[in-house]
Design an enzyme around this catalytic site. Sequence first.
Site, mmCIF file in Angstrom:
data_model
loop_
_atom_site.group_PDB
_atom_site.id
_atom_site.type_symbol
_atom_site.label_atom_id
_atom_site.label_comp_id
_atom_site.label_asym_id
_atom_site.label_seq_id
_atom_site.Cartn_x
_atom_site.Cartn_y
_atom_site.Cartn_z
ATOM 1 N N SER A 116 55.953 53.629 42.974
ATOM 2 C CA SER A 116 55.953 52.578 43.989
ATOM 3 C C SER A 116 57.272 52.600 44.760
ATOM 4 O O SER A 116 58.334 52.721 44.162
ATOM 5 C CB SER A 116 55.789 51.212 43.324
ATOM 6 O OG SER A 116 56.076 50.206 44.271
ATOM 7 N N GLY A 147 43.564 56.784 52.083
ATOM 8 C CA GLY A 147 42.828 56.774 53.343
ATOM 9 C C GLY A 147 41.347 57.081 53.216
ATOM 10 O O GLY A 147 40.690 57.411 54.211
HETATM 11 C C1 LIG Z 1 47.613 45.652 48.358
HETATM 12 C C2 LIG Z 1 47.952 46.929 47.658
HETATM 13 C C3 LIG Z 1 48.490 46.889 46.383
HETATM 14 C C4 LIG Z 1 48.808 48.080 45.717
HETATM 15 N N1 LIG Z 1 49.333 48.029 44.463
HETATM 16 C C5 LIG Z 1 49.568 49.185 43.781
HETATM 17 C C6 LIG Z 1 50.030 49.164 42.440
HETATM 18 O O1 LIG Z 1 50.186 48.128 41.818
HETATM 19 N N2 LIG Z 1 50.297 50.362 41.856
HETATM 20 C C7 LIG Z 1 50.095 51.571 42.500
HETATM 21 O O2 LIG Z 1 50.331 52.633 41.923
HETATM 22 N N3 LIG Z 1 49.611 51.602 43.743
HETATM 23 C C8 LIG Z 1 49.347 50.450 44.397
HETATM 24 N N4 LIG Z 1 48.851 50.498 45.670
HETATM 25 C C9 LIG Z 1 48.529 51.826 46.253
HETATM 26 C C10 LIG Z 1 47.050 52.154 46.054
HETATM 27 O O3 LIG Z 1 46.685 52.170 44.693
HETATM 28 C C11 LIG Z 1 46.691 53.513 46.690
HETATM 29 O O4 LIG Z 1 47.352 54.533 46.001
HETATM 30 C C12 LIG Z 1 47.092 53.583 48.156
HETATM 31 O O5 LIG Z 1 46.902 52.340 48.772
HETATM 32 C C13 LIG Z 1 46.289 54.652 48.906
HETATM 33 O O6 LIG Z 1 44.911 54.370 48.860
HETATM 34 P P1 LIG Z 1 44.133 53.624 50.062
HETATM 35 O O7 LIG Z 1 44.500 54.325 51.330
HETATM 36 O O8 LIG Z 1 42.705 53.693 49.679
HETATM 37 O O9 LIG Z 1 44.646 52.211 50.058
HETATM 38 C C14 LIG Z 1 48.549 49.323 46.350
HETATM 39 C C15 LIG Z 1 47.999 49.340 47.639
HETATM 40 C C16 LIG Z 1 47.694 48.178 48.297
HETATM 41 C C17 LIG Z 1 47.117 48.243 49.658
#
Ligand SMILES: Cc1cc2nc3c(=O)[nH]c(=O)nc-3n(C[C@H](O)[C@H](O)[C@H](O)COP(=O)(O)O)c2cc1C
Length: 376
Positions: A190, A311
């Site tokens: 993160s 994405g």
């Molecule tokens: C609101 C939010 C909270 C997230 N919290 C975490 C988290 O606690 N731990 C983590 O590894 N990634 C976290 N992420 C990242 C997502 O797990 C994911 O890896 C990233 O958003 C890419 O996927 P997406 O494009 O489908 O959102 C978070 C993303 C969002 C949008």
Amino acid sequence: MEIYKGLASPMLDRLDSETSHVIVREALHFAETFPGGLKIIEQFAYKRKRFLDPKLRVQVCGIEFDNPLVMGAGWDKEGRAVKGLWRLGVAGVEAGGVPEYPQEGNPRPRQFVVAPGVIIQRLGFNSSGMNKVARNLSRYERCGIPIGIQVTENRDVASSDTPEDHAKACVAVTQKMYHIASWFTLGLSSPNTPGMRRLQGKRWLAPIVSAVFGAMEDMGGRKPLFVKIAPDLTWEELDEVIEVASAYRAGIVASNTTTNPDIKAKYGERWRYERGGLSGDDSDFRAMSTRQIAYICRATGNGLPVMGAGGIKDTPTALEKIMAGALPLQIVSAIRGEGLTVFGRINRGIVEFMDREGVKSLKELVGVEANIHSVA
Ligand SMILES: Cc1cc2nc3c(=O)[nH]c(=O)nc-3n(C[C@H](O)[C@H](O)[C@H](O)COP(=O)(O)O)c2cc1C
């Protein structure tokens, strides 16, 4: 008309992004708790029914998923909506990140929708801690839904200099959640906890992975462990993660959110140096994670289990990740951008693709296009 996109979403758009996210999660949680509630949730799924087709079944590291889509970490941090999400179409849920102790995370506002389906957030692992999350998840024991636990560290531990401190914190969460988890993910990529991303380096990662596997062996045997990576790693840094994962037989989740200032600035100069990671429907971000998946696939001869994230919002973007080398896939931001039917729609499209192309099993597709995604 799609109930969620047509009616609920425009109302939720007026609220702070984190508030609307919590409302949807808590609505699912509430519906789970009364008789007939899950049936009501299913009304919000694609075609008002959980989409299922035997062709979509995948087995990864011994875990049976009835389709390739998993709710990614961060959407259900507290483990309160697992059955609701399953009714909407996911095959499993990665709960967390879960740190050892409760923590507030960063000050609000800390989650922003910068364009439809594109989110910048700096939540900073807000959590009620492992004891509370374990209690929440105990409701789902024996329900048969694969639940992943994302193990992370409290902010004070993340800034520590000794690998032992990190290993100790991750072990504590692993032990507490062991009986619930179908798999574990190390959530150390993160950008929103100072110092955390350095823990992806071999010097830190190897002792942490070793300690977490050791804890699992003491508890009754190894469960699958994945290391989640930042899309902003250099190729050399990614090589270190691959080396550690290969040595310990762990998998990789690729990827987390990006801190790339140029990508953030596409949504207005004011976002360029705003703290937080960007995710969702951005083509450059999507390509970063796809390139990482393809790189891992090429480097290991498709030998490491990789979960793909970044994405994914429809069937083509899901197939892109599978063909680069990832299975299953994780989705987070698209639930906001595309609505609650996104899982069924993607799965339906994948089945149509398989029928059209004569593909019998999703495994046949994994990595078939790994060579076309360059590292440039
Ligand atoms: C609101 C939010 C909270 C997230 N919290 C975490 C988290 O606690 N731990 C983590 O590894 N990634 C976290 N992420 C990242 C997502 O797990 C994911 O890896 C990233 O958003 C890419 O996927 P997406 O494009 O489908 O959102 C978070 C993303 C969002 C949008």
